[in-house]
Design an enzyme around this catalytic site. Sequence first.
Site, mmCIF file in Angstrom:
data_model
loop_
_atom_site.group_PDB
_atom_site.id
_atom_site.type_symbol
_atom_site.label_atom_id
_atom_site.label_comp_id
_atom_site.label_asym_id
_atom_site.label_seq_id
_atom_site.Cartn_x
_atom_site.Cartn_y
_atom_site.Cartn_z
ATOM 1 N N ASN A 8 0.741 -1.172 0.119
ATOM 2 C CA ASN A 8 -0.069 -0.011 0.149
ATOM 3 C C ASN A 8 0.739 1.140 0.192
ATOM 4 O OD1 ASN A 8 -2.885 -0.845 0.029
ATOM 5 N ND2 ASN A 8 -2.346 -1.705 1.920
ATOM 6 N N ALA A 10 3.222 3.808 -2.155
ATOM 7 C CA ALA A 10 3.097 4.347 -3.344
ATOM 8 C C ALA A 10 4.508 4.485 -3.698
ATOM 9 C CB ALA A 10 2.483 5.744 -3.715
ATOM 10 N N LYS A 12 7.297 2.590 -2.620
ATOM 11 C CA LYS A 12 7.748 1.470 -2.900
ATOM 12 C C LYS A 12 7.347 0.911 -4.327
ATOM 13 C CE LYS A 12 7.760 -1.029 1.504
ATOM 14 N NZ LYS A 12 7.315 -2.159 2.117
ATOM 15 N N ASP A 68 8.952 -6.323 2.751
ATOM 16 C CA ASP A 68 8.931 -5.882 4.100
ATOM 17 C C ASP A 68 10.385 -5.464 4.405
ATOM 18 O OD1 ASP A 68 7.234 -5.201 6.338
ATOM 19 O OD2 ASP A 68 8.268 -6.535 7.523
ATOM 20 N N PHE A 148 11.465 8.643 1.084
ATOM 21 C CA PHE A 148 10.430 8.712 1.995
ATOM 22 C C PHE A 148 10.800 8.008 3.239
ATOM 23 C CE2 PHE A 148 9.258 3.900 1.871
ATOM 24 C CZ PHE A 148 10.052 3.446 0.888
ATOM 25 N N GLY A 149 10.011 7.829 3.957
ATOM 26 C CA GLY A 149 10.373 7.250 5.507
ATOM 27 C C GLY A 149 11.547 7.900 6.043
ATOM 28 N N LYS A 171 19.307 6.124 -5.627
ATOM 29 C CA LYS A 171 18.943 5.462 -4.555
ATOM 30 C C LYS A 171 18.980 4.011 -5.059
ATOM 31 C CE LYS A 171 15.456 4.359 -0.946
ATOM 32 N NZ LYS A 171 14.143 4.510 -0.567
#
Length: 192
Positions: A8, A10, A12, A68, A148-149, A171
């Site tokens: 879920n 986006a 990734k 994950d 992100f993250g 990246k």
Amino acid sequence: MKIVFATNNAHKLDEVRQVVGNSFDIVSLRECGITEDIPENEPTLEGNALSKARYIYARTGLDCFADDTGLEVDALGGEPGVRSARYATDGHDDEANKRLLLERLSGTENRAAQFRTAVALILDGEEYLFEGIVRGAIATEQHGEGGFGYDPLFYPEGGDRTFAQMSGEEKNAISHRGRAVRKLAEFLQEKI
Ligand code: ITT
């Protein structure tokens, strides 16, 4: 070949599509009409990746894979690891997670860490796992607007820019996810 990516997230989805290019048609959960959160209650990245892939396979019967990912910090004994998304709160609060990480590492000289991705694939009902790791160090403050993250806090080894200061291509070339997904893509190329 069509394959469902059980995520879920986006960001990734964008990264993985960039890595595999035109070799595979990556179908999103939204395109499958699946909008609910997928349970991830396992104690390991591998367990969670498998449980996400199994959940989507049970729902759709389609070949699929899941990712994950955890940030494993040496001085914190591998934390936040599998709990990276829920480090500070029960939800996905990136800002709170980054704040807590900086707080826990405040005054700590050893900033060594790694991102680790486990990718679980279900192909023709068979299960496979792939891993990607990038070593690096945790910054003392956030740098960059991309990614992100935890990206603004992570310097990949040998570099002087965080992941958030790099283009998506840069990246992907060295990242945990790029590495795991290239293994997945090579495996799928051989299978088809
Ligand atoms: P799905 O389970 O739907 O795939 P998610 O965002 O829940 O998406 P994870 O459980 O794998 O994905 O993410 C764990 C945490 O690590 C979460 O806080 C992410 O923002 C962060 N994360 C994952 N990949 C990252 C990356 O490449 N760079 C920086 N942070 C990342």
